[in-house]
Motif scaffolding. Structure first.
Motif, PDB file in Angstrom:
ATOM      1  N   UNK A  33       0.852  -1.191   0.000  1.00 26.53           N
ATOM      2  CA  UNK A  33       0.000   0.000   0.000  1.00 26.53           C
ATOM      3  C   UNK A  33       0.885   1.236   0.000  1.00 26.53           C
ATOM      4  N   UNK A  34       0.353   2.334  -0.492  1.00 25.58           N
ATOM      5  CA  UNK A  34       1.008   3.631  -0.367  1.00 25.58           C
ATOM      6  C   UNK A  34       2.050   3.965  -1.406  1.00 25.58           C
ATOM      7  N   UNK A  35       2.286   3.060  -2.377  1.00 24.87           N
ATOM      8  CA  UNK A  35       3.317   3.334  -3.376  1.00 24.87           C
ATOM      9  C   UNK A  35       2.800   3.226  -4.805  1.00 24.87           C
ATOM     10  N   UNK A  36       1.506   3.275  -4.955  1.00 30.21           N
ATOM     11  CA  UNK A  36       0.933   3.238  -6.288  1.00 30.21           C
ATOM     12  C   UNK A  36       0.451   1.854  -6.683  1.00 30.21           C
ATOM     13  N   UNK A  37      -0.345   1.837  -7.743  1.00 27.74           N
ATOM     14  CA  UNK A  37      -0.985   0.593  -8.200  1.00 27.74           C
ATOM     15  C   UNK A  37       0.035  -0.428  -8.688  1.00 27.74           C
ATOM     16  N   UNK A  38       1.021   0.034  -9.459  1.00 25.42           N
ATOM     17  CA  UNK A  38       2.005  -0.905 -10.011  1.00 25.42           C
ATOM     18  C   UNK A  38       2.848  -1.548  -8.910  1.00 25.42           C
ATOM     19  N   UNK A  39       3.283  -0.747  -7.945  1.00 21.28           N
ATOM     20  CA  UNK A  39       4.073  -1.288  -6.842  1.00 21.28           C
ATOM     21  C   UNK A  39       3.249  -2.293  -6.044  1.00 21.28           C
ATOM     22  N   UNK A  40       1.974  -1.981  -5.809  1.00 22.43           N
ATOM     23  CA  UNK A  40       1.109  -2.908  -5.081  1.00 22.43           C
ATOM     24  C   UNK A  40       0.964  -4.223  -5.830  1.00 22.43           C
ATOM     25  N   UNK A  41       0.884  -4.156  -7.156  1.00 24.38           N
ATOM     26  CA  UNK A  41       0.791  -5.365  -7.959  1.00 24.38           C
ATOM     27  C   UNK A  41       2.035  -6.231  -7.854  1.00 24.38           C
ATOM     28  N   UNK A  42       3.194  -5.576  -7.872  1.00 27.89           N
ATOM     29  CA  UNK A  42       4.459  -6.312  -7.754  1.00 27.89           C
ATOM     30  C   UNK A  42       4.551  -7.002  -6.398  1.00 27.89           C
ATOM     31  N   UNK A  71       2.099  -7.783  -4.330  1.00 27.72           N
ATOM     32  CA  UNK A  71       1.080  -8.827  -4.207  1.00 27.72           C
ATOM     33  C   UNK A  71       1.528 -10.112  -4.902  1.00 27.72           C
ATOM     34  N   UNK A  72       2.108  -9.974  -6.087  1.00 26.87           N
ATOM     35  CA  UNK A  72       2.608 -11.148  -6.805  1.00 26.87           C
ATOM     36  C   UNK A  72       3.749 -11.811  -6.042  1.00 26.87           C
TER      37      UNK A  72
END
Length: 347
Positions: free
Chosen positions: A61-70, A72-73
């Motif tokens: 959380x807190x670092x943008x959608x792309x960072x959250x995706x990375x 989470x994966x």
């Protein structure tokens, strides 16, 4: 190599998070740092460092959608390889983020007659501090959700979770374990608001619920007998009350008696506050400083907090041993949770 990369990332973290709100270059820089560290952790996760993983996981959380995706994966991959080690990394990440939140409490205004500008700046900092805690609660929620949808995705996690929550409770009730921390009694109780995000997994097991209830009663009884109990802030006690409610059990008998006495006597101001949710209590802007002096502020002297977190200490370049893997095995001692975590689960 991983440790050095994480330390560099950690040194740039605050600046990158602030800049991400205004430009895309810093967001790209965050992704460039997250990707190689994440790949290295995934490749070596059987013997991976929990604290280093915790730094990366905090960017769910807190670092943008792309960072959250990375992230989470990465979390899904780490859970597949060694789920209990991932749970221990959650604890490392939450403690680190919580310590950062404590460190960032706005400084008290020293002037007896503050200017309008000073008051406005202080109020703005208080609001930002509350928002930081809400973001931390969101981080804990995402961590908990990553363990499974409806049910735990790995059977190894069920016995590990009770030890995880018990260790969180131990930490929440700690204050000055080695004589180096300068913390007002009860100032870590707000950590229970983060651990409560995992309570839904515990409530499914009646024995684990009872075990956690007994642990809470024991630690609260010790807290109330402390000579400095009157210094415990009402907002922090509210977090404890809310944790009982989340677990679905009655508060300890001593607390129930006090609440009943307050109601019969017309009610103290603190009674209403003690039933606040963790979020509203923390984000209300009220101080948790010592009532004696600003010099003993709860948050202003946190330089040695991390030295007390022995269950999570790891040395660079050294594989984890049983002592650092013992966070989530469910047997409580005077210093935390003990046991041995093997490559196949909890023994």
């Amino acid at each position: 190599l991983i440790g050095g990369s994480v330390r560099f990332f950690r040194s740039q973290e605050e600046k990158l998070r602030l800049q991400e709100k205004v430009d895309n270059d810093s967001r790209d820089q965050t992704l460039k740092l997250l990707l190689p560290i994440g790949r290295s952790l995934a490749t070596n996760w059987a013997n991976g460092n929990r604290r280093e993983a915790g730094v990366i996981l905090s960017h769910i959380t807190g670092s943008g959608h792309e960072a959250a995706g990375i992230v989470s994966s990465l979390s899904k991959l780490l859970k597949r390889v060694e789920p209990v080690r991932l749970l221990e990394s959650h604890m490392a990440s939450l403690r680190q983020s919580f310590d950062d939140w404590l460190d960032n409490e706005p400084a008290e205004i020293e002037s007896d007659r503050p200017t309008d500008e000073e008051m406005a700046a202080f109020e703005e900092a208080e609001v930002a501090h509350g928002e930081q805690f809400r973001a931390l609660e969101n981080q804990a929620s995402r961590f908990s959700q990553s363990l499974g949808v409806g049910k735990l995705s790995d059977t190894k996690l069920s016995p590990a979770l009770i030890g995880f929550v018990m260790e969180g409770v131990r930490f929440a009730f700690s204050s000055d374990e080695d004589g180096e921390d300068d913390l007002v009694l009860g100032s870590r109780l707000s950590f229970l608001a983060l651990i409560s995000k995992y309570i839904n997994w515990i409530k499914r097991n009646r024995n684990q619920t009872k075990q956690l209830q007994n642990e809470l009663y024991k630690r609260e009884e010790t807290l109330r007998k402390h000579a400095e109990f009157d210094e415990v802030h009402e907002d922090d006690l509210a977090c404890l009350t809310s944790f009982y409610a989340a677990l679905g059990v009655a508060p300890c008998p001593e607390l129930q008696r006090e609440l009943q006495e307050d109601e019969h006597s017309g009610g103290k101001d603190s009674v209403g506050k003690m039933t606040n949710t963790p979020t509203s209590a923390v984000a209300s802007g009220q101080r948790r400083s010592s009532r004696g002096s600003v010099a003993t502020s709860v948050r202003s002297k946190m330089s040695s907090v991390r030295s007390s977190l022995s269950p999570l200490y790891e040395q660079d370049g050294v594989e984890d041993d049983a002592s650092t893997s013992s966070l989530v095995t469910g047997v409580t001692t005077g210093t935390g949770v003990t046991g041995v975590t093997t490559g196949t689960g909890v023994t």
